[in-house]
Write an enzyme that holds these catalytic residues in place. Structure first.
Site, PDB file in Angstrom:
ATOM      1  N   SER A 266       0.798  -1.237   0.000  1.00 19.65           N
ATOM      2  CA  SER A 266       0.000   0.000   0.000  1.00 19.65           C
ATOM      3  C   SER A 266       0.822   1.275   0.000  1.00 19.65           C
ATOM      4  O   SER A 266       0.272   2.355  -0.215  1.00 19.65           O
ATOM      5  CB  SER A 266      -0.945   0.011   1.200  1.00 19.65           C
TER       6      SER A 266
ATOM      7  N   LYS B  83       0.482   3.355  -2.946  1.00 17.22           N
ATOM      8  CA  LYS B  83      -0.689   4.245  -3.099  1.00 17.22           C
ATOM      9  C   LYS B  83      -0.258   5.717  -3.055  1.00 17.22           C
ATOM     10  O   LYS B  83      -0.905   6.574  -3.647  1.00 17.22           O
ATOM     11  CB  LYS B  83      -1.725   3.946  -2.011  1.00 17.22           C
TER      12      LYS B  83
ATOM     13  N   TYR C 136      -2.806  -1.671 -10.656  1.00 16.49           N
ATOM     14  CA  TYR C 136      -2.814  -1.499  -9.192  1.00 16.49           C
ATOM     15  C   TYR C 136      -1.960  -2.581  -8.506  1.00 16.49           C
ATOM     16  O   TYR C 136      -1.130  -2.289  -7.642  1.00 16.49           O
ATOM     17  CB  TYR C 136      -4.262  -1.533  -8.673  1.00 16.49           C
TER      18      TYR C 136
ATOM     19  N   TYR D  85      -4.802   3.846   7.853  1.00 17.36           N
ATOM     20  CA  TYR D  85      -6.161   3.281   7.844  1.00 17.36           C
ATOM     21  C   TYR D  85      -6.976   3.677   9.064  1.00 17.36           C
ATOM     22  O   TYR D  85      -6.895   4.816   9.500  1.00 17.36           O
ATOM     23  CB  TYR D  85      -6.093   1.758   7.648  1.00 17.36           C
TER      24      TYR D  85
ATOM     25  N   VAL E  28       1.143  -3.922   3.722  1.00 15.69           N
ATOM     26  CA  VAL E  28       1.002  -5.230   4.385  1.00 15.69           C
ATOM     27  C   VAL E  28       2.252  -6.109   4.303  1.00 15.69           C
ATOM     28  O   VAL E  28       2.302  -7.162   4.921  1.00 15.69           O
ATOM     29  CB  VAL E  28      -0.223  -6.054   3.902  1.00 15.69           C
TER      30      VAL E  28
END
Ligand code: DON
Length: 309
Positions: free
Chosen positions: A68, A71, A192, A244, A262
């Site tokens: 992530s 991102k 992605y 998050y 992760v």
């Protein structure tokens, strides 16, 4: 380049020692089968300051996937290619209380660019003839920010997630059905997952953070890699949404804009000072490295890095 500061080295060594009590806490991310093959004891930390001094400790040669943390790069690239209005017409800027891969915070549009739905959306906004050209543009930006050419796709991680990622596939099709993008959902998903599977080391990631800490400029030439406006938005998103559903508590505890992945890495940006990467694969419930977030909390205190103080 001057010699790294001895006092900082001592403080980092002490912080690492203090973080040893978190060893063994948390779970490895096994929903991507290939990630479960990683040694849970891997541990690395790297700091790069805005003058380019590097501080590295632990398994700094270990290559892990960005997951992530990519991102952040997708958001930067989507903003470069489209500008603020077009990106935030498709994706919100508010923290989500749900898990990173939840379909709940989508509703009209994804809650923010740093959850899965948001990053699938920013991926759909990246320019290029095909998936490979788009991916190559992302990879080039990462290499430029990391000041290293030795970065590429971790094929096993990519294939392993492509094989098992029904949830992201569902999100991509859902977004398409909502008119968030018109492209082929499989191609957007492919880009992605490719971005998530880019492999690098803690030092390379800390250097990426240092570019953000240096207002988007190269550390040597001071040439602009990313505009100040884009850095401002990106780092603000990291602060508000990067960890998050624990983003608020983390910001109170640590006070460093951060983004987790992760694979167990956390990227921190201390504006004007440092890019930081901590890597330790065991995760909390929200998908953030347990030792990583606690080490960042200790470092923030011991090196005086809290942006609010
Ligand atoms: O899409 C996924 O589920 C992963 N490729 C990335 C998720 C992730 O890293 C969440 N972060 N902590």
């Amino acid at each position: 380049m001057s010699i790294a500061n001895k006092d900082i080295i001592e403080k980092i060594n002490l912080a690492i020692k203090k973080s040893e009590k978190y060893i063994g806490m948390g779970e490895i991310a096994s929903y991507i089968p290939e990630l479960a093959n990683v040694n849970p004891e891997n541990f690395a930390i790297a700091l790069v300051d805005t003058q380019g001094h590097t501080y590295e400790f632990g398994d700094t040669d270990v290559v892990f996937s960005m997951q992530s943390i990519s991102k952040v790069i997708s958001l930067i690239m989507a903003l470069k290619d489209n500008g603020y209005d077009k990106v935030f017409e498709k994706v919100g800027s508010e923290r989500s209380q749900y898990k990173f891969n939840s379909v709940i915070p989508i509703d009209d549009k994804p809650a923010n660019p740093l959850i899965n739905a948001g990053a699938i959306t920013t991926s759909s906004l990246i320019m290029g003839e095909d998936v490979i050209e788009k991916y190559d543009r992302i990879l080039d930006l990462i290499k430029q920010m990391a000041a290293s050419d030795d970065i590429g796709l971790l094929e096993e991680v990519y294939l392993s997630e492509m094989d098992t990622t029904d949830i992201n596939r569902a999100i991509a099709y859902y977004l398409r059905s909502k008119g968030i993008f018109d492209d082929d959902a499989e191609k957007v998903l492919d880009l992605y997952i490719r971005n998530c599977s880019i492999g690098l080391t803690a030092k390379q990631l800390a250097h990426i953070g240092a570019i953000l800490a240096n207002s988007g400029k190269d550390l040597n030439s001071q040439k602009e890699i990313i505009s100040k406006d884009i850095v401002k938005i990106t780092v603000a998103q990291m602060a508000s949404c990067g960890m998050y559903e624990i983003s608020g508590k983390y910001l109170q505890d640590v006070g460093i804009p951060s983004k987790s992945g992760v694979s167990g890495a956390i990227l921190g940006v201390v504006p004007g000072k440092f890019g930081i990467c901590v890597y330790s694969p065991l995760l909390d419930q929200a998908g953030n490295s347990v030792r990583g977030k606690n080490l960042l909390k200790i470092l923030s205190n011991d090196l005086d890095l809290n942006i609010f103080l």
